[in-house]
Write a protein that holds these residues in place. Structure first.
Motif, short mmCIF file in Angstrom:
data_model
loop_
_atom_site.label_atom_id
_atom_site.label_comp_id
_atom_site.label_asym_id
_atom_site.label_seq_id
_atom_site.Cartn_x
_atom_site.Cartn_y
_atom_site.Cartn_z
N GLY A 1 0.79 -1.23 0.00
CA GLY A 1 0.00 0.00 0.00
C GLY A 1 0.82 1.28 0.00
O GLY A 1 0.26 2.37 -0.07
N ALA A 2 2.15 1.18 0.07
CA ALA A 2 2.99 2.38 0.12
C ALA A 2 3.60 2.71 -1.23
O ALA A 2 4.52 3.50 -1.32
N TRP A 3 3.08 2.10 -2.29
CA TRP A 3 3.56 2.40 -3.64
C TRP A 3 2.54 3.30 -4.29
O TRP A 3 1.36 3.00 -4.32
N GLY A 4 2.99 4.43 -4.82
CA GLY A 4 2.06 5.37 -5.43
C GLY A 4 2.49 5.83 -6.80
O GLY A 4 3.67 6.03 -7.05
N ILE A 5 1.52 5.97 -7.68
CA ILE A 5 1.74 6.52 -9.00
C ILE A 5 0.60 7.49 -9.28
O ILE A 5 -0.57 7.13 -9.09
N ALA A 6 0.95 8.70 -9.67
CA ALA A 6 -0.04 9.72 -10.04
C ALA A 6 -1.03 10.00 -8.91
O ALA A 6 -2.21 10.23 -9.14
N GLY A 7 -0.55 9.97 -7.69
CA GLY A 7 -1.40 10.26 -6.54
C GLY A 7 -2.27 9.11 -6.09
O GLY A 7 -3.11 9.26 -5.21
N ARG A 8 -2.08 7.95 -6.66
CA ARG A 8 -2.86 6.76 -6.30
C ARG A 8 -1.98 5.77 -5.57
O ARG A 8 -0.91 5.40 -6.05
N SER A 9 -2.44 5.30 -4.43
CA SER A 9 -1.75 4.26 -3.68
C SER A 9 -2.16 2.90 -4.24
O SER A 9 -3.35 2.62 -4.39
N TYR A 10 -1.16 2.09 -4.55
CA TYR A 10 -1.42 0.77 -5.09
C TYR A 10 -1.16 -0.29 -4.03
O TYR A 10 -0.07 -0.34 -3.46
N SER A 11 -2.15 -1.15 -3.80
CA SER A 11 -1.89 -2.35 -3.02
C SER A 11 -1.10 -3.29 -3.93
O SER A 11 -1.02 -3.07 -5.15
N ASN A 12 -0.55 -4.35 -3.37
CA ASN A 12 0.16 -5.30 -4.21
C ASN A 12 -0.76 -5.89 -5.28
O ASN A 12 -0.38 -6.03 -6.43
N ALA A 13 -1.99 -6.21 -4.90
CA ALA A 13 -2.95 -6.78 -5.85
C ALA A 13 -3.30 -5.77 -6.94
O ALA A 13 -3.40 -6.12 -8.12
N ASP A 14 -3.49 -4.49 -6.57
CA ASP A 14 -3.77 -3.45 -7.56
C ASP A 14 -2.61 -3.30 -8.53
O ASP A 14 -2.80 -3.12 -9.74
N PHE A 15 -1.40 -3.36 -7.99
CA PHE A 15 -0.21 -3.20 -8.82
C PHE A 15 -0.12 -4.34 -9.83
O PHE A 15 0.08 -4.12 -11.03
N VAL A 16 -0.29 -5.56 -9.37
CA VAL A 16 -0.25 -6.72 -10.27
C VAL A 16 -1.38 -6.62 -11.30
O VAL A 16 -1.17 -6.88 -12.48
N GLY A 17 -2.55 -6.19 -10.86
CA GLY A 17 -3.66 -6.02 -11.78
C GLY A 17 -3.38 -4.98 -12.86
O GLY A 17 -3.74 -5.18 -14.03
#
Length: 142
Positions: free
Chosen positions: A117-133
């Motif tokens: 949850g500490a990874w962000g792109i363009a102001g959006r926080s990505y969970s690991n699942a969101d990132f993989v998605g």
């Protein structure tokens, strides 16, 4: 996925700097099995820090050295083999860019991971699942 390459001035020509960064980008995408992935390719970013020679030190003394730092979400390059492969390829890229002006012993790399949850792109926080998605194109990306 920010890559930071730090070198002393005069170690690489401007052309070699560009080639090194492109090579580091290709190394990351290749090791991750994501060459050509639109989401990942657009998000491999970074900086080249060129410091005065006297500001790059080993054992407290100026030295021709290079440092590669890669920042990733904790799900990326998760295996020991993937980490080793990136570090090895990064050293190859840097050593080649230096055109004989740098000992391989003076190339250091590290991989820093952002927690869930500490990874962000363009102001959006990505969970690991969101990132993989996002990588797989199954989740809303940028």
């Amino acid at each position: 996925m920010p890559i930071t390459l730090t070198i002393p001035e005069g170690l690489f020509s401007p052309e070699a700097q560009a080639q090194a960064f492109a090579g580091l980008t290709d190394a990351l995408l290749g090791v991750a099995g994501l060459t050509g992935n639109a989401f990942m390719t657009a998000n491999v970013i970074g900086t080249i820090n060129v410091l005065p020679r006297e500001h790059v030190l080993a054992a407290g003394k100026p030295i021709a050295a290079a440092f590669v730092e890669l920042k990733l979400p904790e799900v990326a390059l998760a295996s020991a083999e993937a980490k080793q492969a990136f570090i090895e390829k990064a050293a190859d890229v840097v050593e080649q860019a230096a055109e004989g002006r740098l000992k391989r012993d003076h190339i250091w790399s590290n991989i820093v991971y952002a927690p869930e949850g500490a990874w962000g792109i363009a102001g959006r926080s990505y969970s690991n699942a969101d990132f993989v998605g996002a990588i797989q194109g199954t989740a809303a990306a940028l």
